[in-house]
Motif scaffolding. Structure first.
Motif, mmCIF file in Angstrom:
data_model
loop_
_atom_site.group_PDB
_atom_site.id
_atom_site.type_symbol
_atom_site.label_atom_id
_atom_site.label_comp_id
_atom_site.label_asym_id
_atom_site.label_seq_id
_atom_site.Cartn_x
_atom_site.Cartn_y
_atom_site.Cartn_z
ATOM 1 N N SER A 9 53.464 -47.753 -15.489
ATOM 2 C CA SER A 9 52.867 -46.425 -15.475
ATOM 3 C C SER A 9 53.816 -45.386 -16.051
ATOM 4 N N HIS A 10 55.070 -45.427 -15.630
ATOM 5 C CA HIS A 10 56.050 -44.455 -16.133
ATOM 6 C C HIS A 10 56.275 -44.618 -17.630
ATOM 7 N N GLU A 11 56.335 -45.856 -18.099
ATOM 8 C CA GLU A 11 56.515 -46.109 -19.532
ATOM 9 C C GLU A 11 55.276 -45.695 -20.317
ATOM 10 N N ALA A 12 54.107 -45.972 -19.765
ATOM 11 C CA ALA A 12 52.863 -45.600 -20.442
ATOM 12 C C ALA A 12 52.765 -44.095 -20.619
ATOM 13 N N ILE A 13 53.161 -43.350 -19.609
ATOM 14 C CA ILE A 13 53.122 -41.890 -19.712
ATOM 15 C C ILE A 13 54.038 -41.422 -20.843
ATOM 16 N N LYS A 15 54.796 -43.013 -23.507
ATOM 17 C CA LYS A 15 54.300 -43.463 -24.806
ATOM 18 C C LYS A 15 52.821 -43.160 -25.015
ATOM 19 N N LEU A 16 52.280 -42.283 -24.207
ATOM 20 C CA LEU A 16 50.849 -42.009 -24.256
ATOM 21 C C LEU A 16 50.397 -41.514 -25.626
ATOM 22 N N ASN A 17 51.271 -40.863 -26.359
ATOM 23 C CA ASN A 17 50.883 -40.371 -27.685
ATOM 24 C C ASN A 17 50.562 -41.515 -28.647
ATOM 25 N N THR A 18 50.934 -42.756 -28.308
ATOM 26 C CA THR A 18 50.615 -43.902 -29.161
ATOM 27 C C THR A 18 49.322 -44.594 -28.742
ATOM 28 N N PHE A 19 48.727 -44.182 -27.628
ATOM 29 C CA PHE A 19 47.501 -44.813 -27.131
ATOM 30 C C PHE A 19 46.291 -44.253 -27.873
ATOM 31 N N SER A 21 41.865 -44.297 -27.913
ATOM 32 C CA SER A 21 40.862 -44.169 -26.844
ATOM 33 C C SER A 21 40.641 -45.495 -26.119
ATOM 34 N N GLN A 22 40.635 -46.598 -26.846
ATOM 35 C CA GLN A 22 40.452 -47.902 -26.201
ATOM 36 C C GLN A 22 41.626 -48.227 -25.288
ATOM 37 N N GLY A 23 42.833 -47.918 -25.732
ATOM 38 C CA GLY A 23 44.016 -48.163 -24.913
ATOM 39 C C GLY A 23 43.997 -47.358 -23.624
ATOM 40 N N MET A 24 43.563 -46.103 -23.722
ATOM 41 C CA MET A 24 43.488 -45.278 -22.515
ATOM 42 C C MET A 24 42.417 -45.799 -21.562
ATOM 43 N N ASP A 43 46.364 -38.582 -14.389
ATOM 44 C CA ASP A 43 46.392 -37.180 -14.835
ATOM 45 C C ASP A 43 46.777 -37.081 -16.303
ATOM 46 N N ALA A 44 47.795 -37.837 -16.706
ATOM 47 C CA ALA A 44 48.248 -37.798 -18.095
ATOM 48 C C ALA A 44 47.157 -38.300 -19.040
ATOM 49 N N ILE A 45 46.505 -39.390 -18.664
ATOM 50 C CA ILE A 45 45.434 -39.920 -19.513
ATOM 51 C C ILE A 45 44.253 -38.962 -19.531
ATOM 52 N N SER A 46 43.973 -38.317 -18.424
ATOM 53 C CA SER A 46 42.907 -37.324 -18.385
ATOM 54 C C SER A 46 43.164 -36.208 -19.397
ATOM 55 N N HIS A 47 44.376 -35.671 -19.379
ATOM 56 C CA HIS A 47 44.702 -34.572 -20.303
ATOM 57 C C HIS A 47 44.600 -35.010 -21.754
ATOM 58 N N LYS A 48 45.101 -36.206 -22.069
ATOM 59 C CA LYS A 48 45.024 -36.672 -23.458
ATOM 60 C C LYS A 48 43.580 -36.996 -23.830
#
Length: 125
Positions: A9-13, A15-19, A21-24, A43-48
Motif C-alpha cells: 500500500s505504501h509503495e503503491a501510493i 507510485k500511483l502516478n504510474t497506475f 484506470s485498470q490498475g487502480m 483515499d489516494a486512489i480516490s483522488h487520482k
C-alpha cells in the motif's frame, strides 16, 4: 500477511502516478476482496480516479465502486464523479455492469437519482 499488504500500500501510493484506470480498479478490488483495510491507499486512489475518471471504462467504473462499498470506504466525491461518468458511458455498459452499478449505489445507501433514472431508461430499451 497484513504487513505485506501494508508495505505494498505504501509503495503503491508512492507510485500511483504510474497506475492507469485498470490498475487502480484492480488494486482497490484486491484490497476489498481480501478484507485488508488501507484508508490511505483508498483515499489516494480516490483522488487520482476523480482526476482521471474519463479514462475509466464501464467495467472499471463498476469494479471501483463495488470495491469502495465492499471495503466500507466512503468517498462521496468519487461516487459523484463515477455516477456522472457512468451516465455518460451507459451505452457501453453490459447488463451485468448496469446491475452491479445499481446494486452498489443502493447497497451504499448513496442517493443518485440521475444515475438510477438513466439506468432505468437504458434497461427499458
Amino acid at each position: 500477511s497484513p504487513e505485506l499488504f501494508d508495505a505494498f500500500s505504501h509503495e503503491a501510493i508512492k507510485k500511483l502516478n504510474t497506475f492507469n484506470s485498470q490498475g487502480m480498479a484492480n488494486t482497490v478490488s484486491a484490497y476489498a476482496n481480501i478484507g485488508h483495510s488501507s484508508p490511505e491507499l483508498f483515499d489516494a486512489i480516490s483522488h487520482k480516479s476523480i482526476k482521471t475518471i474519463d479514462a475509466f471504462n464501464s467495467q472499471e467504473i463498476a469494479h471501483t465502486m463495488r470495491a469502495y462499498i465492499k471495503a466500507g470506504h466512503s468517498s462521496p466525491e468519487l461516487f459523484d464523479a463515477i455516477s456522472h461518468k457512468a451516465i455518460e458511458k451507459l451505452d457501453t455498459f453490459r447488463s451485468q455492469n448496469l446491475a452491479n452499478t445499481m446494486w452498489t449505489y443502493a447497497r451504499a445507501g448513496y442517493s443518485c437519482p440521475e444515475l438510477f433514472d438513466a439506468i432505468s431508461h437504458k434497461a427499458m430499451e
